[in-house]
Structure formats: structure tokens, C-alpha cells
Design an enzyme around this catalytic site. Structure first.
Site, mmCIF file in Angstrom:
data_model
loop_
_atom_site.group_PDB
_atom_site.id
_atom_site.type_symbol
_atom_site.label_atom_id
_atom_site.label_comp_id
_atom_site.label_asym_id
_atom_site.label_seq_id
_atom_site.Cartn_x
_atom_site.Cartn_y
_atom_site.Cartn_z
ATOM 1 N N CYS A 80 0.802 -1.248 0.015
ATOM 2 C CA CYS A 80 0.010 -0.021 0.029
ATOM 3 C C CYS A 80 0.963 1.173 0.055
ATOM 4 O O CYS A 80 1.581 1.562 -1.034
ATOM 5 C CB CYS A 80 -0.838 0.086 1.226
ATOM 6 S SG CYS A 80 -2.461 1.127 1.132
ATOM 7 N N HIS A 191 -3.894 -4.535 -0.133
ATOM 8 C CA HIS A 191 -3.533 -5.196 1.184
ATOM 9 C C HIS A 191 -3.512 -6.898 1.092
ATOM 10 O O HIS A 191 -4.603 -7.423 1.188
ATOM 11 C CB HIS A 191 -4.365 -4.786 2.353
ATOM 12 C CG HIS A 191 -4.167 -3.487 2.563
ATOM 13 N ND1 HIS A 191 -3.236 -3.116 3.427
ATOM 14 C CD2 HIS A 191 -4.847 -2.402 2.177
ATOM 15 C CE1 HIS A 191 -3.237 -1.618 3.649
ATOM 16 N NE2 HIS A 191 -4.309 -1.247 2.971
ATOM 17 N N GLU A 193 -2.691 -8.872 3.093
ATOM 18 C CA GLU A 193 -2.988 -9.595 4.486
ATOM 19 C C GLU A 193 -4.460 -9.559 4.601
ATOM 20 O O GLU A 193 -5.125 -10.010 5.486
ATOM 21 C CB GLU A 193 -2.056 -8.662 5.646
ATOM 22 C CG GLU A 193 -2.905 -7.405 5.867
ATOM 23 C CD GLU A 193 -2.303 -6.332 5.104
ATOM 24 O OE1 GLU A 193 -2.760 -5.164 5.453
ATOM 25 O OE2 GLU A 193 -1.667 -6.677 3.812
#
Length: 212
Positions: A80, A191, A193
């Protein structure tokens, strides 16, 4: 698999750390330049404004440590804001210098789609990745066709070299860079994650591969 996540006070460390650990990594957090010197692999996460992120890296001299390690061949993954700071400069809040590891700039997302309709900003949500030829031998190589990732951003990178682009997304029909890589420097605007199995596959590839 050891990886060092750079902690400069402008990132969502816990979720990134947990995702890396889920993929089998031993995660160390680095707040000081000396803690980067022995890193096998580096992750630069980030949320918030470009200028704030760069100011914190410079204040702690982590920027110098990152540049030195990358020049030595250590793999670096920006996430990001971390991806945006890999580039030369950003127009967010006025022109601000980045790490300069990749040629290009960071600009505000388009406010209008190709159809003339106003676009919401920030871009928040899931978007399908459109792979470019370079993705075949990159950190994205194990992501299946049609894979989607989760985005939250108002600015986007515009690489100067087309060959650095791994994947794009379409935002109101406009092409927006989603991932980049040049040798041992790579970044994703989304992202991983928070992107389910697509994101985890990217983290696994990063952890298990050698990039030069």
C-alpha cells in the site's frame, strides 16, 4: 523463513505480521537501522499520507538502511503506502520525494471515469487483477487468473517503466497500477494480508523465493 517488517509508526503491523506468520515466517520488527542490517527479507507496510511516511523513515534514518540493504540484493516488498514510497516522488500534499528505488511518481486517483461519471475516492473494496507479461516470473506468479485483491487508497503509482508493472486494476475504466517489481524490489497497492488466499499466495511466494 525469516522476514523483517519495518516499523516506522505509520503502518498496520499486527495484521501484516499475523499473515506472514500464518505463511510460516519468523517475523522480526525493525524500528532502528541496526535492526535492518541483518535482515534476510524486508517488508515495508504503510497506511496514511506519503509525506508523513517518508518523514518518519527519514527521522529514524530507516530510509538509508533500506536503500543500503536493497543495493546489497535483499528482497523488499512494499505494501500500500509502502509500495508508493518505493517511487521517486508523490504529489500528495505537494511534491514529496520518495525512496527512488523505482522510477515513476504517485498521483491522485482519477476523479472521473471513462464514461464521464464521478468516481468515489478513496477506492475501497475488492478488484480483479489484470496481469501483465512480467507477472509470470514475479511475486504474483502463483495468483490464479481472475484473482481479486482488497484495496483502500486515494493515490496510485504511475511507473515510468512499463516492464515494472505486474498487474493493473480498472477504476472507472481507468488503468491503475496494482503491483510492480524490478529485480529484488516489489510492491502491491492492495493489502495482501486482507486479500484472502490471493494475498497469502503472494506472501508465500515472497517468503520462499529469491529475487535478483
Amino acid at each position: 523463513m525469516n522476514v523483517t517488517v519495518i516499523d516506522y509508526g505509520r503502518s498496520n503491523l499486527l495484521s501484516v505480521q499475523r499473515a506472514l506468520e500464518y505463511c510460516g515466517a519468523q517475523v522480526d520488527l525493525a524500528k532502528e537501522p541496526a535492526e535492518i542490517e541483518t535482515a534476510e527479507k524486508l517488508v515495508l507496510p504503510g497506511v496514511g499520507a506519503f509525506a508523513d511516511g517518508m518523514a518518519m523513515l527519514e527521522k529514524t534514518q530507516l530510509d538509508r538502511a533500506i536503500l543500503q540493504k536493497v543495493r546489497q540484493g535483499t528482497p523488499l516488498l512494499g505494501i500500500c503506502l509502502g509500495m508508493q514510497m518505493l517511487f521517486e516522488q508523490s504529489s500528495e500534499g505537494g511534491v514529496c520525494k520518495g525512496l527512488g528505488l523505482l522510477p515513476g511518481r504517485v498521483e491522485h486517483l482519477p476523479m472521473q471515469g471513462l464514461d464521464g461519471e464521478a468516481l468515489k475516492c478513496p477506492q475501497v473494496g475488492w478488484s480483479a487483477l489484470h496481469f501483465l507479461p512480467a507477472a509470470k516470473n514475479s511475486v504474483l506468479r502463483n495468483v490464479p487468473a481472475g484473482g481479486q485483491a482488497y484495496f483502500v487508497h486515494s493515490y496510485h503509482a504511475v511507473p515510468a517503466r512499463e516492464d515494472d508493472r505486474l498487474a493493473d486494476v480498472r477504476y472507472g475504466g481507468v488503468r491503475v497500477c496494482a503491483a510492480v517489481q524490478r529485480d529484488n524490489v516489489m510492491g502491491v497497492q492492495f493489502h495482501p494480508e486482507k486479500s484472502g488466499e490471493v494475498g497469502l499466495s503472494i506472501l508465500r511466494t515472497f517468503l520462499q523465493s529469491t529475487f535478483m
